[in-house]
Motif scaffolding. Structure first.
Motif, PDB file in Angstrom:
ATOM      1  N   ALA A  38     -45.748  57.253  27.156  1.00 51.01           N
ATOM      2  CA  ALA A  38     -44.530  56.858  26.441  1.00 51.01           C
ATOM      3  C   ALA A  38     -43.334  56.985  27.375  1.00 51.01           C
ATOM      4  CB  ALA A  38     -44.319  57.734  25.209  1.00 51.01           C
ATOM      5  N   LYS A  39     -42.391  56.074  27.214  1.00 55.80           N
ATOM      6  CA  LYS A  39     -41.124  56.127  27.954  1.00 55.80           C
ATOM      7  C   LYS A  39     -40.024  56.366  26.931  1.00 55.80           C
ATOM      8  CE  LYS A  39     -42.555  53.187  31.809  1.00 55.80           C
ATOM      9  NZ  LYS A  39     -43.998  53.262  31.471  1.00 55.80           N
ATOM     10  N   LEU A  40     -39.471  57.556  26.934  1.00 59.67           N
ATOM     11  CA  LEU A  40     -38.516  57.969  25.909  1.00 59.67           C
ATOM     12  C   LEU A  40     -37.104  57.577  26.314  1.00 59.67           C
ATOM     13  CD1 LEU A  40     -39.921  61.540  25.151  1.00 59.67           C
ATOM     14  CD2 LEU A  40     -40.698  59.306  24.318  1.00 59.67           C
ATOM     15  N   LYS A  59     -49.848  57.267  16.392  1.00 59.51           N
ATOM     16  CA  LYS A  59     -49.763  58.203  17.509  1.00 59.51           C
ATOM     17  C   LYS A  59     -50.650  59.417  17.254  1.00 59.51           C
ATOM     18  CE  LYS A  59     -45.041  57.088  19.049  1.00 59.51           C
ATOM     19  NZ  LYS A  59     -44.790  55.955  18.143  1.00 59.51           N
ATOM     20  N   ASP A  63     -49.781  63.566  21.204  1.00 56.71           N
ATOM     21  CA  ASP A  63     -48.674  62.733  21.673  1.00 56.71           C
ATOM     22  C   ASP A  63     -47.383  63.108  20.954  1.00 56.71           C
ATOM     23  OD1 ASP A  63     -50.507  61.391  23.255  1.00 56.71           O
ATOM     24  OD2 ASP A  63     -50.763  59.731  21.848  1.00 56.71           O
ATOM     25  N   ILE A  67     -43.893  64.364  22.646  1.00 57.57           N
ATOM     26  CA  ILE A  67     -42.689  63.543  22.465  1.00 57.57           C
ATOM     27  C   ILE A  67     -41.591  64.339  21.766  1.00 57.57           C
ATOM     28  CG2 ILE A  67     -41.766  61.554  21.215  1.00 57.57           C
ATOM     29  CD1 ILE A  67     -44.486  60.178  21.694  1.00 57.57           C
TER      30      ILE A  67
END
Length: 269
Positions: A38-40, A59, A63, A67
């Motif tokens: 994931a790219k937050l 999800k 994960d 996150i």
């Protein structure tokens, strides 16, 4: 990174409590943090006033744990939508201060948002629409707005809506949630001066087509001043209502500066 934390970081550098190198390390993940899976978007709140929320469906719990921890570290708060009881139990185990809003399927954790301008009214046509209506209400409150709830006021018993109309009219923005025929937002828009955000739900019998009938009704409503979001999208309705309310609450001189600033930037070589 949100405006408050960015200001605190800059003040710490100015006061000598934090070195420029340390500040650079803090800012290194702008505009996003790459977790691999994931790219937050840690920069989103600086751009548009609302941090990225976490959509939990699909999800893995591992994960979600990673996150959520990263967002709490960056922002001091996090909003998780469409979260199951199992997922909520895992996140609350890691973050005991977190609150799970079961009907809305939302988890909130961390520092509360400062009060935001604009009151938002959330209406639900029927009790079966409450999951979506509560998603909108919890999100709007988490964004800092004063929220009123008026439930079970569908058009099958119009007197119920009329009996609560005075309170609804005090809101700066109205979110109207309805399934089946989806007529509530059009009726509300004909009775109030505030903009109305319409949310169709998937509630209804066979010919409702999972909310498509309500969606089409709202899109074809004859009362102006209605914006329609996707089926069951209480979160999206809350974001739209919040952005409208926040713009309404901006000082007139600040709003007047915006076109001038845009014109100046467009004129720059």
């Amino acid at each position: 990174m949100n405006p408050l934390k960015l200001r605190e970081l800059l003040e710490a550098v100015a006061a000598g409590a934090r070195s420029p190198e340390q500040a650079l390390a803090d800012l290194a993940e702008l505009p996003y943090a790459d977790l691999g899976f994931a790219k937050l978007d840690l920069h989103r709140e600086l751009r548009n006033g609302h941090p990225e929320a976490v959509y939990a469906e699909g999800k893995r719990i591992d994960d979600l744990l990673e996150i959520t921890a990263r967002f709490l570290s960056a922002h001091g708060r996090v909003l998780v939508t469409r979260l199951s009881r199992e997922g909520a139990a895992a996140l609350q185990g890691a973050h005991p201060q977190a609150t799970y809003h079961e009907r809305a399927r939302i988890l909130t954790a961390g520092e509360p948002r400062e009060a935001a301008p604009g009151a938002i009214a959330v209406l639900a046509a029927g009790t079966s629409d409450l999951a979506v209506a509560e998603e909108a209400a919890v999100c709007a409150a988490w964004f800092g707005h004063a929220v009123t709830r008026t439930f079970d006021v569908g058009v099958a018993g119009l007197h119920r809506l009329l009996g609560n109309l005075a309170e609804v009219r005090r809101a700066d923005v109205v979110i109207a949630v309805a399934g089946m025929d989806g007529a509530l937002p059009t009726v509300v828009a004909s009775l109030v001066a505030a903009p109305v955000v319409a949310v169709p739900t998937s509630v209804g019998y066979g010919a409702s087509f999972g909310g498509l009938a309500a969606l089409l009704t709202m899109l074809n409503g004859c009362a102006p001043g209605v914006g329609v979001v996707n089926i069951d999208n209480g979160f999206g309705a809350a974001v739209l209502a919040s952005r409208i309310a926040r713009r309404m609450g901006k000082p007139a001189e600040e709003a007047a500066r915006q076109p001038a600033l845009r014109s100046a930037s467009m004129a720059s070589p």
